[in-house]
Design a protein around this motif. Structure first.
Motif, PDB file in Angstrom:
ATOM      1  N   LYS A   1       0.845  -1.231   0.000  1.00 64.27           N
ATOM      2  CA  LYS A   1       0.000   0.000   0.000  1.00 64.27           C
ATOM      3  C   LYS A   1       0.862   1.256   0.000  1.00 64.27           C
ATOM      4  CE  LYS A   1      -3.704  -1.791   2.820  1.00 64.27           C
ATOM      5  NZ  LYS A   1      -3.966  -1.805   4.244  1.00 64.27           N
ATOM      6  N   GLN A   2       1.879   1.265   0.872  1.00 62.42           N
ATOM      7  CA  GLN A   2       2.708   2.470   1.000  1.00 62.42           C
ATOM      8  C   GLN A   2       3.521   2.730  -0.273  1.00 62.42           C
ATOM      9  OE1 GLN A   2       4.877   1.417   4.525  1.00 62.42           O
ATOM     10  NE2 GLN A   2       3.292   2.097   5.917  1.00 62.42           N
ATOM     11  N   ILE A   3       4.049   1.652  -0.867  1.00 67.88           N
ATOM     12  CA  ILE A   3       4.860   1.816  -2.095  1.00 67.88           C
ATOM     13  C   ILE A   3       3.965   2.294  -3.244  1.00 67.88           C
ATOM     14  CG2 ILE A   3       6.267   0.616  -3.830  1.00 67.88           C
ATOM     15  CD1 ILE A   3       7.253  -1.218  -1.483  1.00 67.88           C
ATOM     16  N   LEU A   4       2.763   1.737  -3.331  1.00 70.60           N
ATOM     17  CA  LEU A   4       1.832   2.142  -4.390  1.00 70.60           C
ATOM     18  C   LEU A   4       1.447   3.620  -4.245  1.00 70.60           C
ATOM     19  CD1 LEU A   4       0.442   0.984  -6.859  1.00 70.60           C
ATOM     20  CD2 LEU A   4      -1.477   0.290  -5.422  1.00 70.60           C
ATOM     21  N   ALA A   5       1.210   4.039  -2.993  1.00 72.45           N
ATOM     22  CA  ALA A   5       0.848   5.451  -2.748  1.00 72.45           C
ATOM     23  C   ALA A   5       1.999   6.374  -3.159  1.00 72.45           C
ATOM     24  CB  ALA A   5       0.506   5.646  -1.265  1.00 72.45           C
ATOM     25  N   ALA A   6       3.239   5.991  -2.796  1.00 73.75           N
ATOM     26  CA  ALA A   6       4.410   6.810  -3.159  1.00 73.75           C
ATOM     27  C   ALA A   6       4.598   6.818  -4.679  1.00 73.75           C
ATOM     28  CB  ALA A   6       5.664   6.268  -2.481  1.00 73.75           C
ATOM     29  N   TYR A   7       4.361   5.680  -5.298  1.00 76.41           N
ATOM     30  CA  TYR A   7       4.477   5.564  -6.758  1.00 76.41           C
ATOM     31  C   TYR A   7       3.463   6.503  -7.443  1.00 76.41           C
ATOM     32  CZ  TYR A   7       4.104   3.455 -11.413  1.00 76.41           C
ATOM     33  OH  TYR A   7       4.058   3.266 -12.772  1.00 76.41           O
ATOM     34  N   ASN A   8       2.229   6.502  -6.932  1.00 73.21           N
ATOM     35  CA  ASN A   8       1.173   7.344  -7.537  1.00 73.21           C
ATOM     36  C   ASN A   8       1.440   8.837  -7.356  1.00 73.21           C
ATOM     37  OD1 ASN A   8      -0.245   5.196  -8.577  1.00 73.21           O
ATOM     38  ND2 ASN A   8      -1.447   4.890  -6.698  1.00 73.21           N
ATOM     39  N   ARG A   9       2.139   9.183  -6.272  1.00 76.14           N
ATOM     40  CA  ARG A   9       2.471  10.609  -6.047  1.00 76.14           C
ATOM     41  C   ARG A   9       3.437  11.121  -7.130  1.00 76.14           C
ATOM     42  NH1 ARG A   9       2.686   9.284  -0.498  1.00 76.14           N
ATOM     43  NH2 ARG A   9       4.968   9.102  -0.528  1.00 76.14           N
ATOM     44  N   ASP A  10       4.201  10.213  -7.703  1.00 77.15           N
ATOM     45  CA  ASP A  10       5.188  10.611  -8.725  1.00 77.15           C
ATOM     46  C   ASP A  10       4.682  10.365 -10.141  1.00 77.15           C
ATOM     47  OD1 ASP A  10       7.153  11.540  -7.011  1.00 77.15           O
ATOM     48  OD2 ASP A  10       7.993   9.550  -6.683  1.00 77.15           O
ATOM     49  N   GLN A  11       3.361  10.365 -10.304  1.00 78.15           N
ATOM     50  CA  GLN A  11       2.749  10.135 -11.613  1.00 78.15           C
ATOM     51  C   GLN A  11       3.427  10.991 -12.689  1.00 78.15           C
ATOM     52  OE1 GLN A  11      -0.528   8.351 -10.757  1.00 78.15           O
ATOM     53  NE2 GLN A  11       0.348   7.273 -12.477  1.00 78.15           N
ATOM     54  N   GLY A  12       3.683  10.381 -13.841  1.00 81.86           N
ATOM     55  CA  GLY A  12       4.243  11.160 -14.955  1.00 81.86           C
ATOM     56  C   GLY A  12       5.766  11.202 -14.979  1.00 81.86           C
ATOM     57  N   LYS A  13       6.406  10.723 -13.907  1.00 84.88           N
ATOM     58  CA  LYS A  13       7.881  10.698 -13.919  1.00 84.88           C
ATOM     59  C   LYS A  13       8.366   9.584 -14.850  1.00 84.88           C
ATOM     60  CE  LYS A  13      10.175  12.748 -10.013  1.00 84.88           C
ATOM     61  NZ  LYS A  13      10.286  12.715  -8.591  1.00 84.88           N
TER      62      LYS A  13
ATOM     63  N   PRO B   1      11.281   6.716 -16.054  1.00 82.59           N
ATOM     64  CA  PRO B   1      12.240   5.881 -15.315  1.00 82.59           C
ATOM     65  C   PRO B   1      13.572   6.603 -15.062  1.00 82.59           C
ATOM     66  CG  PRO B   1      11.107   4.547 -16.944  1.00 82.59           C
ATOM     67  CD  PRO B   1      10.645   5.956 -17.171  1.00 82.59           C
ATOM     68  N   ASP B   2      14.042   7.395 -16.032  1.00 80.15           N
ATOM     69  CA  ASP B   2      15.305   8.114 -15.827  1.00 80.15           C
ATOM     70  C   ASP B   2      15.176   9.174 -14.735  1.00 80.15           C
ATOM     71  OD1 ASP B   2      16.606   6.582 -17.645  1.00 80.15           O
ATOM     72  OD2 ASP B   2      16.654   8.096 -19.255  1.00 80.15           O
ATOM     73  N   GLU B   3      14.020   9.858 -14.685  1.00 76.84           N
ATOM     74  CA  GLU B   3      13.795  10.841 -13.605  1.00 76.84           C
ATOM     75  C   GLU B   3      13.724  10.142 -12.252  1.00 76.84           C
ATOM     76  OE1 GLU B   3      11.337  14.270 -16.123  1.00 76.84           O
ATOM     77  OE2 GLU B   3      10.252  12.594 -15.229  1.00 76.84           O
ATOM     78  N   ALA B   4      13.172   8.918 -12.254  1.00 74.70           N
ATOM     79  CA  ALA B   4      13.111   8.139 -11.004  1.00 74.70           C
ATOM     80  C   ALA B   4      14.517   7.785 -10.523  1.00 74.70           C
ATOM     81  CB  ALA B   4      12.278   6.874 -11.214  1.00 74.70           C
ATOM     82  N   LYS B   5      15.429   7.480 -11.457  1.00 70.16           N
ATOM     83  CA  LYS B   5      16.818   7.172 -11.073  1.00 70.16           C
ATOM     84  C   LYS B   5      17.454   8.382 -10.376  1.00 70.16           C
ATOM     85  CE  LYS B   5      18.060   3.817 -14.686  1.00 70.16           C
ATOM     86  NZ  LYS B   5      18.937   3.524 -15.830  1.00 70.16           N
ATOM     87  N   ILE B   6      17.212   9.565 -10.934  1.00 72.10           N
ATOM     88  CA  ILE B   6      17.819  10.773 -10.361  1.00 72.10           C
ATOM     89  C   ILE B   6      17.158  11.109  -9.016  1.00 72.10           C
ATOM     90  CG2 ILE B   6      18.199  13.260 -10.737  1.00 72.10           C
ATOM     91  CD1 ILE B   6      18.528  12.458 -13.789  1.00 72.10           C
ATOM     92  N   GLY B   7      15.832  10.892  -8.913  1.00 71.46           N
ATOM     93  CA  GLY B   7      15.125  11.088  -7.634  1.00 71.46           C
ATOM     94  C   GLY B   7      15.698  10.182  -6.553  1.00 71.46           C
ATOM     95  N   PHE B   8      15.959   8.932  -6.906  1.00 68.60           N
ATOM     96  CA  PHE B   8      16.561   7.942  -5.995  1.00 68.60           C
ATOM     97  C   PHE B   8      17.910   8.461  -5.491  1.00 68.60           C
ATOM     98  CE2 PHE B   8      19.637   4.516  -5.493  1.00 68.60           C
ATOM     99  CZ  PHE B   8      18.967   3.524  -4.792  1.00 68.60           C
TER     100      PHE B   8
END
Length: 344
Positions: free
Chosen positions: A209-221, A223-230
């Protein structure tokens, strides 16, 4: 024999087998495959006069990296991964290494074993690494080198941070497809997303649940933007860009016998492997001496007479030794540059 002479002019070893084959086929063009942390590889032209430093620069140029600083070539042979000194001729180093491994490990029947090797190009020194400054370096190298360290549970990481990082990792792996998070195999999926020591701290459904909620907050990002966010999140940690070593120490009665040592731009950090607390950081300026062998790594902190010693049992002493040498030499080079600039 004058070592500096070897470095500048004459080669120290006979041609490597790859060179011999090229000469026999009347070609001087040798293409060598180089592997990167994001599971891609490319072939680069290398000749007998190519030094490691030039090879690194060629790779950095091809991948459009902003700088080759801190990057190194590594040769993987048998069970060792060894960094190539930047001043060495590439093929000399490989020849020397293969000869050394063959001598060290003859076959049982006395014949000489044949070893194949692979060449990797990776970030080695993280002194000036800031996520977001060099996009290609972040996407190809930094993310893929930092991810396994997170999953092994080496860093101090809160549940909230773990959830956000898991959402980034999921987006990198699966993009917009959320079906894996709702699937039956969630317990196997979590091993790819969370530090191993944290998985059991919550039940699977809470994590989902928590991972899905965090994933949905970053809608539109992407995969490369996710790498930099990480990377931007873990950049805040004192252990960002560390090489980690699990060792058995025999000198500090107040510390656990099994220690985690992290070598990074701050120095040599001794970490409690259970709590992940940094017990002490020894900056490079305070380390006066170190040595390593097949089974040990020793280090002196403070002056040689009254300083304290850290004695460790480890089979990775050669890597710790090389990292310490490389960080300190980069630090000294940087200091010299600043002093020269001040004079002018």
């Amino acid at each position: 024999m004058d070592v500096s002479f070897c470095r500048t002019g004459v080669r120290k070893y006979p041609p490597h087998q790859v060179e011999v084959e090229a000469i026999q086929q009347k070609t001087t063009q040798i293409f060598h495959k180089v592997y990167f942390p994001d599971d891609t590889d490319q072939a680069f032209e290398v000749d007998s006069s190519t030094r490691a430093k030039d090879f690194c620069q060629n790779i950095a140029n091809r991948l459009s990296l902003k700088s080759a600083e801190g990057f190194s070539l590594f040769v993987k042979i048998a069970d060792k991964v060894i960094s190539v000194p930047e001043g060495d001729f590439f093929f000399d180093f490989v020849r020397h290494l293969t000869d050394w491994i063959k001598k060290a490990r003859p076959n049982r029947d006395g014949t000489t074993p044949s070893f194949t090797y692979q060449v990797f190009f990776m970030k080695k020194l993280w002194t000036n690494t800031v996520p977001g400054k060099d996009r290609n370096a972040d996407i190809i190298f930094h993310y893929h080198q930092e991810l396994p360290k997170l999953l092994r549970g080496y860093q101090k990481c809160s549940i909230e941070e773990a959830v956000q990082l898991a959402a980034y990792i999921y987006r990198v792996k699966y993009g917009e497809d959320t079906t894996k998070l709702n699937g039956q195999s969630i317990q196997y999926l979590l091993k790819e997303l969370l530090p191993q020591d944290l998985i059991k701290t919550q039940n699977l459904n809470d994590w989902r649940k928590q991972i899905l909620a965090a994933y949905n907050r970053d809608q539109g990002k992407t995969p490369d933007e996710a790498k930099i966010g990480f990377l931007k999140l873990i950049f805040k940690w004192p252990t960002f860009g560390s090489a980690f070593f699990e060792v058995k120490q025999t000198t500090e009665p107040n510390f656990p016998d099994i220690l985690l040592i992290a070598i990074n731009k701050h120095g040599v950090n001794l970490i409690n492997p259970v709590t992940k607390e940094i017990l002490v950081t020894h900056p490079f300026t305070k380390i006066s001496n170190w040595s390593s062998g097949n089974t040990y790594f020793h280090m002196t902190i403070g002056n040689l007479v009254r300083g304290s010693k850290l004695l460790c049992e480890t089979s990775l002493g050669y890597k710790m030794d090389d990292l310490l040498t490389s960080y300190i030499s980069l630090m000294l080079t940087t200091m010299q540059k600043h002093q020269t600039l001040r004079r002018h």
